[in-house]
Design an enzyme around this catalytic site. Structure first.
Site, PDB file in Angstrom:
ATOM      1  N   GLY A   1       0.825  -1.093  -0.020  1.00 25.65           N
ATOM      2  CA  GLY A   1       0.152  -0.042  -0.078  1.00 25.65           C
ATOM      3  C   GLY A   1       0.744   1.152   0.057  1.00 25.65           C
ATOM      4  N   CYS A   2       1.826   1.285   0.851  1.00 29.42           N
ATOM      5  CA  CYS A   2       2.439   2.604   0.964  1.00 29.42           C
ATOM      6  C   CYS A   2       3.405   2.862  -0.139  1.00 29.42           C
ATOM      7  CB  CYS A   2       3.206   2.683   2.540  1.00 29.42           C
ATOM      8  SG  CYS A   2       4.659   1.463   2.601  1.00 29.42           S
ATOM      9  N   GLY A   3       4.043   1.905  -0.576  1.00 25.89           N
ATOM     10  CA  GLY A   3       5.175   1.809  -1.731  1.00 25.89           C
ATOM     11  C   GLY A   3       6.648   2.420  -1.274  1.00 25.89           C
ATOM     12  N   LEU A   4       6.833   2.504   0.060  1.00 24.56           N
ATOM     13  CA  LEU A   4       8.249   3.016   0.576  1.00 24.56           C
ATOM     14  C   LEU A   4       8.895   2.028   1.220  1.00 24.56           C
ATOM     15  CD1 LEU A   4       6.730   6.404   2.142  1.00 24.56           C
ATOM     16  CD2 LEU A   4       7.319   5.901  -0.377  1.00 24.56           C
ATOM     17  N   CYS A   5       8.329   0.598   1.389  1.00 28.29           N
ATOM     18  CA  CYS A   5       9.047  -0.208   2.045  1.00 28.29           C
ATOM     19  C   CYS A   5      10.369  -0.613   1.531  1.00 28.29           C
ATOM     20  CB  CYS A   5       8.328  -1.709   2.303  1.00 28.29           C
ATOM     21  SG  CYS A   5       6.750  -1.367   2.897  1.00 28.29           S
TER      22      CYS A   5
END
Length: 274
Positions: free
Chosen positions: A114-118
């Protein structure tokens, strides 16, 4: 116990116990398939995504384009899927200049949901600037209802499982030309963008619709594909709106039936009735 339903690609048949109106019964049901998909570029591991194992060549090309790893589908020389005990591996051969770019910004992603930042290593990596300004696309407001209805009618996996997202590329009159489904909303959009690129279709001649919220990453993927308008069934985020404004993209949220809310690019909305 009821018999299992016919085969449906992208889904698994299961037996379940259902309760309706206080009555218990054994039923045959579908669940969406979800597997780890590792993307390797010229032997270099780059990302592992959880995805529906359908249209994987479209996914590989669309992911590569959406992430800015390649400039065009012509930079992807080959895609070889490998089925392993742990999941699927997509061996992707890309141009050497693109591989150098990938290594320069290499990061490890542990399946973005979801966040795309991992797995990003810096704020500059996490929030990259929009690197393309799209050509203006005149979106007729009244065609959205047609696009959404046609997309919904072509969501076979969603109808069977209730667990997948869809993305569609539509012609200016709202007719759905390409639709793809996946358990991940980003993956569905990657698959559509990849299908357009592989078929050498000019994505700027239509608009995108998605069955989810609109994140900044989805705006970036649309802009990198050259698409001037993106319509989402749910809301955009504030960052998505800012990115859409930077890219000159018409961003529409809460597109449901004849209703919608435009957050950017409103100068290119045509509001007259058909």
């Amino acid at each position: 116990m009821t018999a299992a339903p016919p085969t449906l690609p992208g889904a698994c048949a299961v037996q379940a116990l259902a309760c309706h109106g206080g009555v218990l019964r054994q039923v045959a049901d579908w669940v969406a398939d979800e597997v780890p998909v590792a993307l390797q570029f010229n032997g270099v591991s780059h990302a592992v995504m959880l995805a529906t194992p359908l249209d994987l060549e479209d996914f590989a090309v669309g992911f590569s384009l959406g992430e800015g790893l390649v400039d065009s589908a012509a930079d992807v020389f080959g895609i070889e899927p490998e089925d392993t005990a742990q999941g699927l591996v997509l061996h992707i051969e890309i141009a050497s200049r693109c591989l150098a770019r990938l290594k320069a910004r290499r990061r490890t992603l542990a399946g973005r949901s979801g966040c795309g930042l991992c797995g990003t290593e810096s704020l500059a990596q996490a929030l990259p600037q929009v690197d393309r300004r799209v050509a203006p696309f005149d979106l007729q407001g009244h065609v959205l209802s047609r696009a959404l209805a046609e997309m919904r009618a072509r969501q076979a996996l969603q109808a069977a499982t209730g667990a997948t997202h869809a993305a569609a590329w539509c012609s200016p009159d709202g007719a759905v030309q390409v639709v793809r489904e996946d358990v991940g909303r980003h993956n569905a959009l990657d698959k559509v963008i990849g299908a357009l690129a592989r078929d050498r279709i000019d994505a700027s001649r239509g608009f995108l619709a998605v069955t989810s919220r609109a994140s900044y990453e989805m705006v970036q993927k649309a802009a990198r594909a050259g698409v001037g308008a993106l319509a989402a069934i749910s809301a955009p985020t504030a960052l998505a709106v800012r990115c859409a404004e930077e890219a000159g993209l018409c961003l529409v949220g809460f597109a449901r039936g004849a209703d919608w809310v435009a957050y950017s690019g409103t100068a290119h909305l045509i509001l007259s009735s058909p």
